[in-house]
Write a protein that holds these residues in place. Structure first.
Motif, PDB file in Angstrom:
ATOM      1  N   ASP A   1       0.839  -1.200   0.000  1.00 31.30           N
ATOM      2  CA  ASP A   1       0.000   0.000   0.000  1.00 31.30           C
ATOM      3  C   ASP A   1       0.874   1.249   0.000  1.00 31.30           C
ATOM      4  O   ASP A   1       2.103   1.174  -0.127  1.00 31.30           O
ATOM      5  N   VAL A   2       0.254   2.397   0.144  1.00 33.06           N
ATOM      6  CA  VAL A   2       0.982   3.660   0.106  1.00 33.06           C
ATOM      7  C   VAL A   2       1.993   3.751   1.243  1.00 33.06           C
ATOM      8  O   VAL A   2       3.090   4.289   1.077  1.00 33.06           O
ATOM      9  N   VAL A   3       1.635   3.205   2.398  1.00 34.01           N
ATOM     10  CA  VAL A   3       2.519   3.274   3.557  1.00 34.01           C
ATOM     11  C   VAL A   3       3.769   2.432   3.343  1.00 34.01           C
ATOM     12  O   VAL A   3       4.892   2.866   3.629  1.00 34.01           O
ATOM     13  N   THR A   4       3.611   1.218   2.819  1.00 33.82           N
ATOM     14  CA  THR A   4       4.780   0.352   2.625  1.00 33.82           C
ATOM     15  C   THR A   4       5.718   0.923   1.571  1.00 33.82           C
ATOM     16  O   THR A   4       6.937   0.881   1.724  1.00 33.82           O
ATOM     17  N   LEU A   5       5.153   1.470   0.495  1.00 29.34           N
ATOM     18  CA  LEU A   5       5.997   2.085  -0.534  1.00 29.34           C
ATOM     19  C   LEU A   5       6.723   3.302   0.027  1.00 29.34           C
ATOM     20  O   LEU A   5       7.915   3.511  -0.232  1.00 29.34           O
ATOM     21  N   ALA A   6       6.013   4.108   0.795  1.00 28.43           N
ATOM     22  CA  ALA A   6       6.618   5.288   1.407  1.00 28.43           C
ATOM     23  C   ALA A   6       7.750   4.898   2.349  1.00 28.43           C
ATOM     24  O   ALA A   6       8.823   5.529   2.355  1.00 28.43           O
ATOM     25  N   ALA A   7       7.535   3.857   3.151  1.00 26.96           N
ATOM     26  CA  ALA A   7       8.555   3.421   4.103  1.00 26.96           C
ATOM     27  C   ALA A   7       9.805   2.916   3.391  1.00 26.96           C
ATOM     28  O   ALA A   7      10.935   3.181   3.823  1.00 26.96           O
ATOM     29  N   ARG A   8       9.622   2.200   2.290  1.00 22.07           N
ATOM     30  CA  ARG A   8      10.781   1.686   1.553  1.00 22.07           C
ATOM     31  C   ARG A   8      11.616   2.811   0.954  1.00 22.07           C
ATOM     32  O   ARG A   8      12.849   2.814   1.039  1.00 22.07           O
ATOM     33  N   ALA A   9      10.923   3.779   0.329  1.00 24.74           N
ATOM     34  CA  ALA A   9      11.654   4.899  -0.258  1.00 24.74           C
ATOM     35  C   ALA A   9      12.354   5.708   0.827  1.00 24.74           C
ATOM     36  O   ALA A   9      13.523   6.112   0.674  1.00 24.74           O
ATOM     37  N   ALA A  10      11.663   5.945   1.943  1.00 23.96           N
ATOM     38  CA  ALA A  10      12.245   6.725   3.029  1.00 23.96           C
ATOM     39  C   ALA A  10      13.432   6.005   3.667  1.00 23.96           C
ATOM     40  O   ALA A  10      14.444   6.632   4.007  1.00 23.96           O
ATOM     41  N   ALA A  11      13.328   4.692   3.821  1.00 29.53           N
ATOM     42  CA  ALA A  11      14.432   3.924   4.403  1.00 29.53           C
ATOM     43  C   ALA A  11      15.677   4.029   3.525  1.00 29.53           C
ATOM     44  O   ALA A  11      16.807   4.138   4.028  1.00 29.53           O
ATOM     45  N   ALA A  12      15.474   4.019   2.195  1.00 29.48           N
ATOM     46  CA  ALA A  12      16.611   4.135   1.278  1.00 29.48           C
ATOM     47  C   ALA A  12      17.276   5.502   1.407  1.00 29.48           C
ATOM     48  O   ALA A  12      18.505   5.623   1.349  1.00 29.48           O
ATOM     49  N   VAL A  13      16.467   6.545   1.593  1.00 31.94           N
ATOM     50  CA  VAL A  13      17.020   7.891   1.770  1.00 31.94           C
ATOM     51  C   VAL A  13      17.801   7.978   3.073  1.00 31.94           C
ATOM     52  O   VAL A  13      18.910   8.528   3.125  1.00 31.94           O
ATOM     53  N   LEU A  14      17.244   7.443   4.144  1.00 31.52           N
ATOM     54  CA  LEU A  14      17.916   7.529   5.443  1.00 31.52           C
ATOM     55  C   LEU A  14      19.176   6.671   5.472  1.00 31.52           C
ATOM     56  O   LEU A  14      20.137   6.996   6.184  1.00 31.52           O
ATOM     57  N   ASP A  15      19.200   5.583   4.712  1.00 30.28           N
ATOM     58  CA  ASP A  15      20.418   4.775   4.620  1.00 30.28           C
ATOM     59  C   ASP A  15      21.557   5.569   3.990  1.00 30.28           C
ATOM     60  O   ASP A  15      22.732   5.342   4.296  1.00 30.28           O
ATOM     61  N   ARG A  16      21.210   6.498   3.117  1.00 31.16           N
ATOM     62  CA  ARG A  16      22.208   7.316   2.434  1.00 31.16           C
ATOM     63  C   ARG A  16      22.581   8.552   3.252  1.00 31.16           C
ATOM     64  O   ARG A  16      23.613   9.190   3.003  1.00 31.16           O
ATOM     65  N   ALA A  17      21.748   8.901   4.227  1.00 27.80           N
ATOM     66  CA  ALA A  17      21.968  10.118   5.006  1.00 27.80           C
ATOM     67  C   ALA A  17      23.107   9.945   6.008  1.00 27.80           C
ATOM     68  O   ALA A  17      23.387   8.845   6.486  1.00 27.80           O
TER      69      ALA A  17
END
Length: 392
Positions: free
Chosen positions: A50-66
């Motif tokens: 759903d929208v939440v799972t997709l959002a969490a995956r994209a956000a996790a990838a950003v935070l991994d790079r931060a």
């Protein structure tokens, strides 16, 4: 103070449908989809995505790079979407919980059709300007679903894009002096309680192209920047041919070549690479195009880009950004392409079954649904109205 996007990451479902397969099944010439709409593949979300799972995956990838300091200084999480899963509770709060973010973070959603992600981004810019040293996480996430055999069926899709906003960004600097316009019109809407939107297709297309022309003219008057000042333009992409129509409306290809602006049409193609494979992801589609442009275009530091955001109903905004020195190190095009290549191709009958199931209610145990999501952050069921998710 320079503020902008420090990193940008994408998440899509693990399933897709080839548009040739859909065309054959619907008795349509495949060229109507591949050339007429400009779409080659369509991302398909099962009931557990759903929208939440997709959002969490994209956000996790950003935070991994931060960097650790950027994560520690996070003060704002915004989710822009028109695919809300709850009429009250913010999806940003759900993502905050899934990612285990610090308690001292402001989290909320913004909803205004496909414009919501841009509203979140500009809110984040204002937040960082008012709170020097703080960072913000902006997520645009949506599922575009119209149902089987409908006019909008070939313009479906799903995806999310997450962006970290901070001072001295290493990807794109955002000019806070953007130009927006609003017009009350019913070209696309979804009444509460209905699972698919209502669309006046011809009106929506006309509103989109008219809005782009008006916003571009207003931005030029306010900023003094004309088309000749942009290295490339990115558009909201309900389907990839839509932005091309808007661009041609203000700058026909023949005129572009005569004025030495042919690069705007050529680089438009660079912004479509991912969208042709994902399809419509509503508020995330503009930023999917930005990622594609950064990954496939011969941009240089200092290049100015124009980002046209449009949300039916209707709000349009032109945002100007500047490419930062060393921006290429902030993106990994190979990883994005590999993720798209690794998806499972569905047959038409599988797609029809998955879509039909995903439009219905999810039970307490989603493990028995068709092709359940095996990736991180999946919906496992809904118990007494409470959504349950699996974490990595």
């Amino acid at each position: 103070m320079l503020i902008g996007i420090d990193s940008l990451e994408i998440a899509t479902p693990e399933l897709y449908l080839d548009m040739t397969d859909l065309a054959v099944a619907r008795g349509v010439d495949p060229a109507k989809f591949h050339t007429g709409l400009g779409q080659d593949q369509m991302a398909v979300a099962p009931a557990t995505t759903d929208v939440v799972t997709l959002a969490a995956r994209a956000a996790a990838a950003v935070l991994d790079r931060a960097e650790e300091a950027d994560t520690a200084s996070l003060g704002l999480v915004v989710v822009g979407s028109e695919s809300a899963v709850d009429a009250s509770k913010a999806m940003a709060v759900m993502v905050h919980g899934l990612l285990g973010l610090p308690e001292g973070v402001r989290a909320f959603d913004i909803r205004e059709a496909c414009y919501a992600g841009t509203a979140g981004l500009m809110t984040a810019v204002d937040y960082v300007a008012a709170h020097p040293g703080r960072t913000a996480l902006v997520i645009a996430s949506d599922l575009a679903r119209y149902g089987l055999g409908t006019g909008g069926e070939p313009t479906q899709g799903a995806g999310a894009v997450a962006m970290l906003v901070r001072q001295d960004p290493r990807l794109l600097v955002i000019d806070p002096a953007s130009t927006a316009r609003t017009q009350d019109v019913y070209d696309f809407w979804r009444p509460e309680g209905e699972s698919v939107p209502r669309v006046d297709g011809h009106l929506s297309n006309r509103c989109y192209t008219d809005m782009f022309a008006r916003v571009l003219a207003a931005h030029q008057e306010a900023s003094g920047l004309g088309l000749e000042d942009f290295a490339a333009l990115c558009f909201h992409l309900p389907y990839t041919k839509m932005g091309r129509k808007a661009l041609a409306g203000v700058l026909p290809p023949e005129e572009a070549e005569a004025r030495g602006l042919g690069h705007l049409h050529r680089r438009y193609d660079d912004s479509l690479v991912y969208s042709r494979r994902v399809g419509n992801c509503y508020t995330a589609s503009l930023y999917l195009g930005v990622a594609s442009l950064l990954d496939h275009c011969d941009l240089r530091a200092g290049d100015r880009l124009g980002l046209f955001s449009y949300g039916s109903g209707a709000v349009g905004e032109l945002v100007t950004v500047t490419v930062v020195e060393g921006f290429g190190a902030r993106r990994d095009p190979g990883a994005t392409v590999s993720a798209l290549d690794a998806r499972r191709r569905l047959g038409v009958e599988e797609y029809e079954s998955v879509l039909t199931e995903s439009l219905g209610p999810v039970g307490e145990d989603a493990s028995a649904t068709l092709l359940p999501d095996e990736g991180p952050y999946a919906l496992t069921g809904v118990v007494d109205g409470v959504r349950r998710y699996r974490r990595p």
